[in-house]
Write a protein that holds these residues in place. Structure first.
Motif, mmCIF file in Angstrom:
data_model
loop_
_atom_site.group_PDB
_atom_site.id
_atom_site.type_symbol
_atom_site.label_atom_id
_atom_site.label_comp_id
_atom_site.label_asym_id
_atom_site.label_seq_id
_atom_site.Cartn_x
_atom_site.Cartn_y
_atom_site.Cartn_z
ATOM 1 N N THR A 230 1.323 -1.173 0.197
ATOM 2 C CA THR A 230 0.021 -0.157 -0.068
ATOM 3 C C THR A 230 1.054 1.187 0.211
ATOM 4 O O THR A 230 2.044 0.919 -0.020
ATOM 5 C CB THR A 230 -0.779 0.180 1.363
ATOM 6 O OG1 THR A 230 0.009 0.369 2.722
ATOM 7 C CG2 THR A 230 -1.740 -1.402 1.739
ATOM 8 N N GLY A 231 0.547 2.413 0.563
ATOM 9 C CA GLY A 231 0.798 3.642 0.164
ATOM 10 C C GLY A 231 1.698 3.463 1.624
ATOM 11 O O GLY A 231 2.585 4.742 1.260
ATOM 12 N N GLY A 232 0.979 2.826 2.431
ATOM 13 C CA GLY A 232 2.361 2.686 4.093
ATOM 14 C C GLY A 232 0.470 2.912 4.817
ATOM 15 O O GLY A 232 -0.557 3.266 4.698
ATOM 16 N N VAL A 273 15.717 15.414 1.028
ATOM 17 C CA VAL A 273 15.728 14.283 0.585
ATOM 18 C C VAL A 273 15.026 12.824 1.437
ATOM 19 O O VAL A 273 15.397 12.771 2.653
ATOM 20 C CB VAL A 273 16.936 13.931 0.680
ATOM 21 C CG1 VAL A 273 17.713 12.772 -0.252
ATOM 22 C CG2 VAL A 273 17.733 15.382 -0.128
ATOM 23 N N PHE A 274 14.405 12.083 0.657
ATOM 24 C CA PHE A 274 13.831 10.751 1.438
ATOM 25 C C PHE A 274 15.220 8.993 1.303
ATOM 26 O O PHE A 274 14.662 9.348 0.411
ATOM 27 C CB PHE A 274 12.397 10.260 0.965
ATOM 28 C CG PHE A 274 11.885 9.592 1.653
ATOM 29 C CD1 PHE A 274 12.271 8.262 1.199
ATOM 30 C CD2 PHE A 274 10.449 9.412 1.408
ATOM 31 C CE1 PHE A 274 11.463 6.697 2.112
ATOM 32 C CE2 PHE A 274 10.193 8.093 2.023
ATOM 33 C CZ PHE A 274 10.494 6.783 2.325
ATOM 34 N N PHE A 275 15.769 8.940 2.601
ATOM 35 C CA PHE A 275 16.646 7.677 2.420
ATOM 36 C C PHE A 275 15.319 6.754 2.210
ATOM 37 O O PHE A 275 15.513 6.618 3.513
ATOM 38 C CB PHE A 275 17.680 8.085 2.665
ATOM 39 C CG PHE A 275 18.588 9.216 2.530
ATOM 40 C CD1 PHE A 275 18.656 10.709 3.099
ATOM 41 C CD2 PHE A 275 20.017 9.427 1.512
ATOM 42 C CE1 PHE A 275 19.218 11.731 2.832
ATOM 43 C CE2 PHE A 275 20.045 10.699 1.768
ATOM 44 C CZ PHE A 275 20.219 11.592 1.856
ATOM 45 N N TYR A 289 16.243 6.221 -3.777
ATOM 46 C CA TYR A 289 15.173 7.786 -3.350
ATOM 47 C C TYR A 289 13.905 8.639 -3.100
ATOM 48 O O TYR A 289 13.210 7.960 -4.520
ATOM 49 C CB TYR A 289 16.271 8.802 -3.434
ATOM 50 C CG TYR A 289 17.984 8.317 -3.630
ATOM 51 C CD1 TYR A 289 18.738 8.992 -2.482
ATOM 52 C CD2 TYR A 289 18.939 8.686 -4.500
ATOM 53 C CE1 TYR A 289 19.722 8.900 -2.279
ATOM 54 C CE2 TYR A 289 20.506 8.395 -3.902
ATOM 55 C CZ TYR A 289 20.902 8.318 -2.952
ATOM 56 O OH TYR A 289 22.223 8.330 -2.672
ATOM 57 N N ASN A 290 13.639 9.223 -2.990
ATOM 58 C CA ASN A 290 12.540 9.668 -2.976
ATOM 59 C C ASN A 290 12.777 12.044 -2.891
ATOM 60 O O ASN A 290 13.338 12.175 -1.627
ATOM 61 C CB ASN A 290 11.110 9.631 -1.521
ATOM 62 C CG ASN A 290 10.760 8.244 -2.683
ATOM 63 O OD1 ASN A 290 10.201 7.650 -3.509
ATOM 64 N ND2 ASN A 290 10.737 7.525 -1.079
ATOM 65 N N CYS A 291 12.025 12.228 -3.846
ATOM 66 C CA CYS A 291 12.744 13.988 -3.544
ATOM 67 C C CYS A 291 11.582 14.162 -2.460
ATOM 68 O O CYS A 291 11.401 15.577 -2.654
ATOM 69 C CB CYS A 291 12.871 14.193 -4.599
ATOM 70 S SG CYS A 291 11.766 14.572 -5.822
ATOM 71 N N MET A 293 9.117 14.696 0.774
ATOM 72 C CA MET A 293 8.533 13.448 2.466
ATOM 73 C C MET A 293 7.750 12.020 2.335
ATOM 74 O O MET A 293 7.002 11.960 1.759
ATOM 75 C CB MET A 293 8.345 14.766 3.246
ATOM 76 C CG MET A 293 8.900 15.215 4.100
ATOM 77 S SD MET A 293 9.759 15.115 5.466
ATOM 78 C CE MET A 293 9.612 14.193 6.249
ATOM 79 N N GLY A 294 7.798 11.024 3.141
ATOM 80 C CA GLY A 294 7.581 10.315 3.068
ATOM 81 C C GLY A 294 6.118 10.271 4.178
ATOM 82 O O GLY A 294 5.774 11.133 3.910
ATOM 83 N N ASP A 295 5.168 9.197 3.192
ATOM 84 C CA ASP A 295 3.480 9.680 3.693
ATOM 85 C C ASP A 295 3.614 7.648 3.913
ATOM 86 O O ASP A 295 3.278 7.259 2.849
ATOM 87 C CB ASP A 295 2.917 9.702 2.505
ATOM 88 C CG ASP A 295 1.277 10.471 3.024
ATOM 89 O OD1 ASP A 295 0.779 9.812 4.286
ATOM 90 O OD2 ASP A 295 0.674 11.540 2.632
ATOM 91 N N PRO A 296 2.952 7.503 5.098
ATOM 92 C CA PRO A 296 3.110 8.057 6.367
ATOM 93 C C PRO A 296 4.260 8.613 7.432
ATOM 94 O O PRO A 296 4.147 8.815 8.618
ATOM 95 C CB PRO A 296 1.858 7.321 7.243
ATOM 96 C CG PRO A 296 2.340 6.019 6.879
ATOM 97 C CD PRO A 296 3.340 6.154 5.259
ATOM 98 N N GLU A 297 4.800 8.409 6.980
ATOM 99 C CA GLU A 297 6.515 9.217 8.329
ATOM 100 C C GLU A 297 6.552 10.177 8.280
ATOM 101 O O GLU A 297 6.350 10.396 9.362
ATOM 102 C CB GLU A 297 8.083 8.343 7.294
ATOM 103 C CG GLU A 297 7.959 7.455 7.062
ATOM 104 C CD GLU A 297 8.106 7.157 5.419
ATOM 105 O OE1 GLU A 297 6.971 7.634 5.589
ATOM 106 O OE2 GLU A 297 8.469 5.927 4.412
HETATM 107 N N1 GLY Z 1 6.374 5.277 2.560
HETATM 108 C C1 GLY Z 1 6.364 5.862 1.499
HETATM 109 C C2 GLY Z 1 7.075 6.297 0.679
HETATM 110 O O1 GLY Z 1 6.637 7.510 1.034
HETATM 111 O O2 GLY Z 1 6.923 6.416 0.251
#
Ligand code: GLY
Ligand code: AMP
Length: 422
Positions: A230-232, A273-275, A289-291, A293-297
């Motif tokens: 899922t997305g989280g 920067v999301f590692f 890498y994501n450019c 923030m994370g969701d749900p982090e």
């Molecule tokens: N929880 C992972 C993401 O935001 O890609």
């Protein structure tokens, strides 16, 4: 200053919550926002990928800063769009320019970047339809499980892990044959890494950086980490196994060389920067890498951050990020995502959400919600994140679980075992 935040999820609700408390923030707009974001600013019905509309709104409303929540506008070049227009270039954007956003937008680009800067990651090869036979032969030499990644953005669905060679070869052919559209026109095949994952976040001005709290998310739909991705479904912060020794390795081997690489490549990168990291044995490796923030982090990272995000963004813009001091709440945070029945497959929207006033001691973070005739309705797969704080994540989780029971909508589903593996 007037700020426009792009996005509509739990991540954006949480960013809006922090930013709206800032004395530096005059008016906050959220495009398009959700049923909860009007608590913090004004929702405007604009699609985050409609750059012309965003530009027009920003000029008409004297917007000084645009904070980009999701990756798609970044990968599509929203930063470049504003920079190259004389009338728009005074507006500051939080997020990288298109080329730097390829760290998320192209798996092959990210792998080459990591190779260049000697950043630990799984061994890999990249293929396109031009060398499909070589790809099939390469798979035959690998020991399963075999990891296939569609090169482009695929909304979190572009990674397949196959248990045997024939299945991997079939999946590889399907990917290059258009199963993921344009995103699969190139495929990265990589070594399977066996370990435990966690997420590290930095804010950078392209030269220096500040680290935010570490988090761990739970992506599978089912308890015990089974079923579809899922997305989280929930997240916690901090993460007990990410001790000082491991974090020092993450900084020395991953964060520092990444920021140096960004600087050396001349990337225009003012943003998050999301590692995505995996611990194998005692060593960290980059999974992705994501450019953004994370969701749900974000729903656990930002509640633990004591800083004013707007002040941090301003420092990012004027090159004084190195002088900032990040302050983190020593309490732990946990979030539980309430999702629609059927998610991550087909699900219905428009279910009435009740019991919001019965929940106490948690942040009720709207994600897929909308307001209609004074009622809060479900409007997505991930509906609401319930974030709580406590002396440790278990204490926090108990509060979220209690409140997850109070909130009702038809088909409600959620995991009660966030953090089960720690
Ligand atoms: N929880 C992972 C993401 O935001 O890609
Ligand atoms: P990504 O979109 O690259 O984050 O991949 C999605 C998920 O697939 C990750 O969160 C991991 O759980 C898993 N994954 C990706 N690459 C690997 C790998 N090389 N070894 C093991 N698992 C992986």
């Amino acid at each position: 200053m007037n700020i426009l935040l792009l996005g509509s999820g739990g991540r954006e609700y949480t960013l809006a919550w922090n930013m709206s408390q800032s004395p530096l923030c005059d008016q906050l707009y959220i495009a398009p926002g959700n049923a909860g974001t009007p608590t913090f600013g004004i929702n405007v019905a604009i699609n985050p990928n409609d750059f012309d509309h965003i530009a027009q709104f920003a000029l008409e409303n004297q917007v000084d800063m645009i904070v980009v929540g999701p990756e798609e506008p970044l990968v599509r070049g929203i930063v470049d769009y504003f920079k190259k227009d004389e009338k728009l270039k005074h507006i500051h954007l939080i997020g990288p320019a298109g080329q730097a956003a390829l760290l998320e937008g192209s798996k092959a680009f990210a792998k080459r970047f990591m190779e260049t800067y000697d950043i630990p990651t799984a061994a890999y090869q990249e293929f396109s339809s031009a060398n499909i036979d070589e790809g099939l032969a390469y798979i035959a030499t690998q020991t399963p499980p075999i990891v296939l990644k569609a090169d482009g953005l695929a909304a979190g669905k572009g990674v397949l892990i196959l248990d045997n060679i024939p299945e991997a070869q079939e999946a590889f052919k399907a990917m290059l044959g258009g199963k993921f559209g344009e995103a699969g026109s190139r495929v990265v095949i990589e070594q399977f890494l066996d370990g435990i994952e966690f997420s590290v976040f930095a804010l950078t001005d392209g030269k220096s950086y500040q680290l935010l709290p570490v988090a761990k998310d739970y992506k599978r739909i089912g308890e015990g980490d089974v079923g579809l991705n899922t997305g989280g479904m929930g997240a916690i912060s901090p993460v007990s196994f990410v001790d000082e020794t491991l974090m020092e390795k993450v900084i020395q081997r991953i964060v520092e060389p990444t920021i140096k690489g960004i600087h050396k490549e001349g990337f225009d990168y003012k943003g998050f920067v999301f590692f995505g990291i995996i611990k194998v044995g005692n060593d960290p490796y980059v999974i992705e890498y994501n450019c953004r923030m994370g969701d749900p982090e974000t729903e656990v990272v930002i509640p633990r951050l004591k800083n004013d995000l707007v002040a941090l963004f301003q420092a990012t813009m004027n090159g004084t990020l190195a002088n900032q001091t990040i302050e983190i709440d020593t309490q732990a945070a946990a979030t539980i995502m309430l999702v629609s029945g059927g998610y991550p497959e087909a699900y219905e929207k428009g279910k009435v959400i009740e019991g919001l006033n019965l929940a106490t001691d948690s942040m009720l973070i709207h994600a897929g919600t909308k307001m209609e005739d004074g009622k809060v309705l479900t409007n997505g797969g991930r509906v609401m994140a319930i974030t709580s704080m406590g002396k440790d994540f278990k204490a926090a989780l108990e509060i979220s679980k209690k409140n997850a029971q109070c909130i009702q909508f038809e088909g409600k589903n959620y995991r009660k075992d966030i953090g089960f593996d720690l």
